[in-house]
Write a protein that holds these residues in place. Sequence first.
Motif: not given
Length: 313
Positions: A111-113, A125-126, A137-139, A169-170
């Motif tokens: 699960v990558h942000a 995210i940062q 998004g999420i990949t 956002l996180g």
Amino acid sequence: MGERPWRIVFMGTPGFACPSLAALLAGPDQVVGVVCQPDRPRGRGLALAAPAVKTLALEHGLPVLQPEKVRTPAFLDELRALAPDAIVVAAYGRILPRTILDLPPHGCINVHASILPRHRGAAPIQHAILAGDSETGITIMAMTDEMDAGDVLLVRRTPIAPDDTGGSLGERLSHLGAAALVEAVAGIKTGSVRPVPQPADGVTFAPRMEREHTRLDWTRPAPVLARAVRAFAPEPSAFTTVDGTTLKVFAAEPRTGRGAPGSVLEASPRGLVVATSDGALALLEVQPQGKRRMPIGAFLAGRRLPPGSCLGT
């Protein structure tokens, strides 16, 4: 349909990973074990504190493994004993060797942000906020040897609001990721989700943030510094220095103004306005070293910073 539930080992450490673990626990598959990083010292007293994922796992009576190193035969034996059909990874914080990637028959699912291939790495995210991206998004990705370069299983997008922080956002992405993970696992079982190679173009990297990356560099433009404040709020927080002491900054906004970078242009309840290389940055919420977080007016009530004072030296 009709396939037996998967045995899943979950690997994750911070709060970001908790919604994904909770979603798996609420689903049809069986979480047979959880792997997270060891307890670390935290807070002023530096007492050992458990990662958020460990706390959630223990609440559900799950076995928890906390290896210092993942490349040991002993840890591999522990994983084999759990006999996972798949390993799900969400912000675990370590690169997995091929021996682990090859262990479960259905592979390792991450699960990558970010929307890969943009922002591969530990701090997507940062970096998305720092870059001024309008969306992220999420990949959900099938893991390979190369960091965050595996085939894409599912992508879900979300806009980045002008007031989004790394924290807000996180939080949003953690729940988006949980929903996407459940959807992807179900789709893998039915065949409706198939791996798609990442495009060769558009690759960027989002390496781990160290303390010096969070220091406000007044020789940069005000909009860039405002994004840095948002990206690092609430943790680890952007910072500058005042007379050699640390001043954390949690909220700021660009303003008009000119002066030597780092020099104070105005100090009032409207903001501590500091010159940058292009425009000025108004600090609105801060935390002086050894004290609580406070609005700028409260800080200035106990600290005189006349125009011409210099921050960051």
